[in-house]
Design an enzyme around this catalytic site. Structure first.
Site, PDB file in Angstrom:
ATOM      1  N   GLY A  33       0.848  -1.140  -0.024  1.00 30.97           N
ATOM      2  CA  GLY A  33       0.108   0.064  -0.042  1.00 30.97           C
ATOM      3  C   GLY A  33       0.868   1.181   0.085  1.00 30.97           C
ATOM      4  O   GLY A  33       0.428   2.272  -0.845  1.00 30.97           O
ATOM      5  N   HIS A  34       1.708   1.294   0.892  1.00 29.06           N
ATOM      6  CA  HIS A  34       2.765   2.501   0.938  1.00 29.06           C
ATOM      7  C   HIS A  34       3.564   2.464  -0.266  1.00 29.06           C
ATOM      8  O   HIS A  34       3.782   3.698  -0.946  1.00 29.06           O
ATOM      9  CB  HIS A  34       3.821   2.152   2.075  1.00 29.06           C
ATOM     10  N   GLN A  58      -0.612  10.831  17.630  1.00 27.82           N
ATOM     11  CA  GLN A  58      -1.835  10.306  17.150  1.00 27.82           C
ATOM     12  C   GLN A  58      -2.264   9.155  17.735  1.00 27.82           C
ATOM     13  O   GLN A  58      -3.267   8.585  17.372  1.00 27.82           O
ATOM     14  CB  GLN A  58      -1.612  10.223  15.624  1.00 27.82           C
ATOM     15  N   GLN A 145      -6.272   6.011   0.211  1.00 26.77           N
ATOM     16  CA  GLN A 145      -7.968   5.805   0.693  1.00 26.77           C
ATOM     17  C   GLN A 145      -8.246   4.842   1.852  1.00 26.77           C
ATOM     18  O   GLN A 145      -9.069   5.020   2.641  1.00 26.77           O
ATOM     19  CB  GLN A 145      -8.466   5.640  -0.637  1.00 26.77           C
TER      20      GLN A 145
HETATM   21  P1  AMP Z   1       0.634   4.356   7.839  1.00 19.98           P
HETATM   22  O1  AMP Z   1       2.127   4.222   7.562  1.00 19.98           O
HETATM   23  O2  AMP Z   1      -0.329   3.780   8.203  1.00 19.98           O
HETATM   24  O3  AMP Z   1       0.387   5.922   8.391  1.00 19.98           O
HETATM   25  O4  AMP Z   1       0.167   4.974   6.213  1.00 19.98           O
HETATM   26  C1  AMP Z   1       1.006   5.993   5.526  1.00 19.98           C
HETATM   27  C2  AMP Z   1       0.136   6.217   4.367  1.00 19.98           C
HETATM   28  O5  AMP Z   1      -0.082   4.780   3.509  1.00 19.98           O
HETATM   29  C3  AMP Z   1      -1.318   6.698   4.544  1.00 19.98           C
HETATM   30  O6  AMP Z   1      -1.629   7.467   3.473  1.00 19.98           O
HETATM   31  C4  AMP Z   1      -2.168   5.482   4.243  1.00 19.98           C
HETATM   32  O7  AMP Z   1      -3.553   5.815   4.150  1.00 19.98           O
HETATM   33  C5  AMP Z   1      -1.648   4.831   3.315  1.00 19.98           C
HETATM   34  N1  AMP Z   1      -1.790   3.381   3.255  1.00 19.98           N
HETATM   35  C6  AMP Z   1      -1.715   2.426   4.374  1.00 19.98           C
HETATM   36  N2  AMP Z   1      -2.264   1.408   3.844  1.00 19.98           N
HETATM   37  C7  AMP Z   1      -2.785   1.319   2.628  1.00 19.98           C
HETATM   38  C8  AMP Z   1      -3.284   0.570   1.457  1.00 19.98           C
HETATM   39  N3  AMP Z   1      -3.658  -0.683   1.933  1.00 19.98           N
HETATM   40  N4  AMP Z   1      -3.491   1.084   0.443  1.00 19.98           N
HETATM   41  C9  AMP Z   1      -3.299   2.482   0.233  1.00 19.98           C
HETATM   42  N5  AMP Z   1      -2.636   3.213   0.849  1.00 19.98           N
HETATM   43  C10 AMP Z   1      -2.561   2.848   2.088  1.00 19.98           C
END
Ligand code: AMP
Length: 280
Positions: A33-34, A58, A145
């Protein structure tokens, strides 16, 4: 790839970078995802910067700040392979030095459904994102998203505070089973991991109901809730909710693009996911 820990150095490196500059903020423990955010930034920007910062503000007092997965070495090699130019890995003291006392409170969307279940969460998110955008001053910043309420909060933040950064939101990246990639999936044992697939099955069912003409939000959310609850390893549901995708206000009838969002506990792990009805 240049590794930077100081905000002054980050600001200087970003100021001197080729434009457009794209920023991908993350808390690390990177997954596909990242990497989709990074890849999108790579196609649109001359310079790509990523940040890895597990933002303490957060997390609520009973949340998983201490146990949050940290895989820095692996993250850095993934970013390097993906062609990232700058990686910012500040310490907490660098972002929140002694005397720090300014907070960004987004109203409206931050009181959406996820905000109600995680008081203070979006205050921490909005504050750190505002700081990262001020430090890097990117032309574009990339968000997923997957965190649907968060994207609404960040769009509002950027608009209201005249941030000269375009907020780009990319679709949720899922495992072949449909489970959304999440750093928190690492907490699941194999049985819980298989059980978690019920979340996307329920969202996909809602999508089918919508496609067959169902527009009554409570009818859709009841079916989703029942389907998720039929999985024995589900420990509880915080919410199944249909909201306007921008204001995050709950809707009674799905008349225009609306987000169906869920937060589900499996074992001790809280997972969130969503789909936009009418779009997927
Ligand atoms: P995090 O490391 O969880 O703060 O996520 C960092 C970024 O990656 C944020 O903008 C999340 O929405 C995005 N993100 C996390 N998981 C996914 C995913 N499965 N698909 C798309 N974007 C993601």
């Amino acid at each position: 790839m240049r590794l930077i820990e100081s905000k002054t150095e980050m600001w200087q490196a970003c100021s001197a970078s080729s434009r457009p500059l794209g920023l991908v903020p993350t808390m690390g423990s990177l997954h596909p995802g990242h990497m989709a955010l990074v890849e999108r930034a790579r196609t649109e920007c001359a310079t790509v910067a990523a940040t890895i910062f597990v933002n303490p503000t957060q997390f609520g007092p009973n949340e998983d700040l201490d146990s949050y997965p940290r895989t820095l070495e692996r993250d850095l090699s993934m970013l390097e392979q993906a062609g990232v130019d700058l990686v910012f890995t500040p310490s907490s003291a660098e972002i929140y030095p002694r005397g720090f006392n300014t907070w960004v409170d987004v109203l409206g969307s931050a009181q959406g459904i996820e905000g109600l279940y995680r008081p203070g969460h979006f205050r921490g998110v909005a504050t750190v994102v505002a700081k990262l955008l001020n430090i890097a001053r990117p032309d574009r910043a990339y968000f997923g998203q997957k965190d649907g309420n968060q994207t609404a909060v960040i769009r509002q933040l950027a608009r209201d505070l005249d941030m000269m950064t375009e907020i780009v939101v990319i679709p949720t990246v899922r495992e072949p089973s449909g489970l959304a990639y999440s750093s928190r999936n690492a907490y699941l044992d194999p049985y819980q991991r298989a059980a978690a697939d019920v979340i996307y099955r329920a969202l996909a069912h809602a999508s089918t109901l919508y496609a067959s003409g169902q527009r009554h939000a409570a009818t859709i959310t009841d079916e989703v809730r029942n389907m998720i609850n039929s999985e024995p390893l589900v420990n509880g549901i915080d919410y199944v909710s249909i909201t306007d995708a921008e204001s995050m206000n709950e809707v009674e009838w799905v008349e225009r693009a609306a987000m169906l969002a869920v937060a589900v506990h499996i074992g001790g792990t809280r997972l969130i996911d969503n789909i936009v009805l009418g779009q997927e």
